[in-house]
Write a protein that holds these residues in place. Structure first.
Motif, PDB file in Angstrom:
ATOM      1  N   LEU A 277       4.767  -9.660 -13.490  1.00 24.51           N
ATOM      2  CA  LEU A 277       4.124  -9.194 -12.277  1.00 24.51           C
ATOM      3  C   LEU A 277       2.694  -8.746 -12.585  1.00 24.51           C
ATOM      4  O   LEU A 277       2.437  -8.111 -13.618  1.00 24.51           O
TER       5      LEU A 277
ATOM      6  N   GLU B 145       7.504 -15.562  -4.025  1.00 23.79           N
ATOM      7  CA  GLU B 145       6.605 -14.415  -4.180  1.00 23.79           C
ATOM      8  C   GLU B 145       7.442 -13.142  -4.155  1.00 23.79           C
ATOM      9  O   GLU B 145       8.330 -12.987  -3.311  1.00 23.79           O
TER      10      GLU B 145
ATOM     11  N   GLN C  42      10.334  -8.169  -1.325  1.00 21.18           N
ATOM     12  CA  GLN C  42       9.923  -6.925  -1.975  1.00 21.18           C
ATOM     13  C   GLN C  42      11.106  -6.342  -2.727  1.00 21.18           C
ATOM     14  O   GLN C  42      12.255  -6.455  -2.291  1.00 21.18           O
TER      15      GLN C  42
ATOM     16  N   GLU D 294       0.719  -1.616  -6.805  1.00 20.96           N
ATOM     17  CA  GLU D 294       1.537  -2.702  -6.280  1.00 20.96           C
ATOM     18  C   GLU D 294       1.341  -3.939  -7.152  1.00 20.96           C
ATOM     19  O   GLU D 294       0.212  -4.320  -7.473  1.00 20.96           O
TER      20      GLU D 294
ATOM     21  N   LEU E 150       7.052  -8.798  -4.562  1.00 17.96           N
ATOM     22  CA  LEU E 150       6.205  -7.609  -4.623  1.00 17.96           C
ATOM     23  C   LEU E 150       7.027  -6.425  -5.100  1.00 17.96           C
ATOM     24  O   LEU E 150       8.184  -6.270  -4.706  1.00 17.96           O
TER      25      LEU E 150
ATOM     26  N   ARG F 208       8.786 -14.650   0.682  1.00 17.18           N
ATOM     27  CA  ARG F 208       8.259 -13.423   0.081  1.00 17.18           C
ATOM     28  C   ARG F 208       9.313 -12.319   0.156  1.00 17.18           C
ATOM     29  O   ARG F 208       9.891 -12.068   1.212  1.00 17.18           O
TER      30      ARG F 208
ATOM     31  N   SER G 155      -1.095  -6.607   0.940  1.00 20.59           N
ATOM     32  CA  SER G 155      -1.015  -7.747   0.029  1.00 20.59           C
ATOM     33  C   SER G 155      -0.544  -9.022   0.704  1.00 20.59           C
ATOM     34  O   SER G 155      -0.324 -10.041   0.046  1.00 20.59           O
ATOM     35  N   GLY G 156      -0.384  -9.016   2.029  1.00 27.11           N
ATOM     36  CA  GLY G 156      -0.012 -10.194   2.797  1.00 27.11           C
ATOM     37  C   GLY G 156      -0.487 -10.038   4.224  1.00 27.11           C
ATOM     38  O   GLY G 156      -0.841  -8.939   4.666  1.00 27.11           O
TER      39      GLY G 156
ATOM     40  N   ARG H 282       2.567  -8.115  -8.062  1.00 28.21           N
ATOM     41  CA  ARG H 282       3.040  -9.329  -7.404  1.00 28.21           C
ATOM     42  C   ARG H 282       3.350 -10.394  -8.446  1.00 28.21           C
ATOM     43  O   ARG H 282       2.633 -10.574  -9.429  1.00 28.21           O
ATOM     44  N   TRP H 283       4.437 -11.112  -8.197  1.00 31.86           N
ATOM     45  CA  TRP H 283       4.780 -12.307  -8.962  1.00 31.86           C
ATOM     46  C   TRP H 283       4.788 -13.485  -8.008  1.00 31.86           C
ATOM     47  O   TRP H 283       5.312 -13.389  -6.895  1.00 31.86           O
ATOM     48  N   ARG H 284       4.189 -14.589  -8.435  1.00 31.70           N
ATOM     49  CA  ARG H 284       4.209 -15.808  -7.649  1.00 31.70           C
ATOM     50  C   ARG H 284       4.660 -16.967  -8.524  1.00 31.70           C
ATOM     51  O   ARG H 284       4.265 -17.056  -9.707  1.00 31.70           O
TER      52      ARG H 284
ATOM     53  N   VAL I 209      -2.018  -6.090  -7.883  1.00 34.68           N
ATOM     54  CA  VAL I 209      -2.789  -6.610  -6.753  1.00 34.68           C
ATOM     55  C   VAL I 209      -3.544  -5.523  -6.001  1.00 34.68           C
ATOM     56  O   VAL I 209      -4.581  -5.787  -5.398  1.00 34.68           O
TER      57      VAL I 209
END
Length: 321
Positions: free
Chosen positions: A134, A113, A80, A315, A115, A78, A200-201, A317-319, A137
């Motif tokens: 993205l 991941e 950022q 915020e 952010l 992960r 977010s985590g 997020r891409w996964r 979230v």
């Protein structure tokens, strides 16, 4: 226009802080605070990854990007990302070039991941993130309280600490029992309360060493840390105020909350009011805080006190699939 992208180093901190503050004046940054944050990453036992870039047009720094792993919710896959371009050079290809550098680097790192974020009143930045896949979230409102017009008399009743609990600043607690005991009490309360903050985590444990380094930040304010302390010396609630780079007229609210076994007793409200009284007496005009839209109890408390929302930070997020 001659645009170049290069890796940034510590000598670039003043320029990076200037760009950050120009793009997000709600959350201004100084070179000193930035240097402290970077050093904390480099010294962290998890050895989080960090890489910075600077975009220059005709020799002038106009954009910056940073990729890092956040120790507070660490996962090896992960990352950022913060990517910013000063308003005078927005939508001129600078952000795209920076994004290309960031995306290549993340691919090389095998990121699964990512952010990032942007304020909702920056539609081009929001669209920029969405075009890169993205997804939103969470949202965090900037809530602002005007202390100059706050009526403390309306809160004289019903907002007191229970018997056997007293309010002490971190500075006062240090004078009473020494720095080690004060920091242990502070850390113990902080560590439990932070677990319930929306994020977010999953939260990563913050060791005492990490916590002490947090308290060495240039904007840390020992007189602004209010703790509810029992007769046995246990801190059961806390409310933090931090100095703001904008000047002495403003303080920023950090973590506020109560340990689980002590909730529903009004401790957070009583501490927050005491912190507000002390700030007002010191001539502070505004308090700024950030509240996730999912944090209903704190949003309700701040609304009752008169905090008013500003545009939210989104915020994203891409996964990887």
């Amino acid at each position: 226009m001659s645009l170049s992208i290069r890796e940034a180093g510590r000598a670039d901190s003043p320029e990076i802080a200037r760009i950050f503050s120009a793009v997000m004046p709600q959350r201004p940054l100084t070179a000193e605070i930035l240097d402290h944050q970077l050093q904390a990453l480099l010294d962290h036992p998890l050895r989080p990854h960090v890489r910075e870039w600077l975009a220059e047009v005709d020799g002038e720094a106009v954009g910056q990007a940073v990729v890092f792993q956040n120790p507070s919710m660490f996962h090896p896959d992960r990352y950022q990302v913060e990517l910013m371009v000063v308003p005078t050079h927005a939508q001129r290809g600078v952000g795209t070039r920076l994004a290309q550098e960031v995306e290549t680097h993340l691919q090389e790192r095998g990121a699964r991941e990512v952010l990032g974020g942007a304020y909702e009143d920056h539609p081009h930045a929001v669209a920029f993130a969405q075009r890169r896949g993205l997804k939103e979230v969470m949202r965090v409102f900037d809530n602002v309280l005007n202390l100059e017009t706050f009526d403390f008399s309306a809160w004289e009743s019903g907002a007191r600490l229970p018997a056997g609990v007293r309010a002490r600043t971190l500075a006062e607690l240090t004078q009473e029992g020494g720095e080690d005991a004060a920091m242990r009490a502070y850390h113990s309360a902080f560590s439990e309360v932070r677990l319930d903050v929306p994020r977010s985590g999953d939260a990563t444990e913050q060791t005492m060493d990490d916590f002490r380094k947090r308290a060495q930040s240039p904007n840390f304010f020992p007189d602004g840390v209010l703790l509810a302390v029992t007769d046995s010396g246990e801190a059961v609630a806390l409310s933090e105020l931090w100095r703001s780079p904008t000047g002495p007229h403003r303080l920023d609210v950090g973590l506020t909350g109560t340990r689980r076994a002590w909730r529903r007793k009004g401790l957070a409200l009583a501490l927050k009011l005491e912190a507000m009284r002390r700030a007002s007496a010191a001539g502070v005009q505004e308090l700024w805080t950030g509240n996730a839209t999912t944090n209903a109890p704190m949003l309700e408390l701040n609304t009752r006190l008169g905090f008013r929302p500003r545009p939210a930070y989104i915020e994203f997020r891409w996964r990887s699939e």
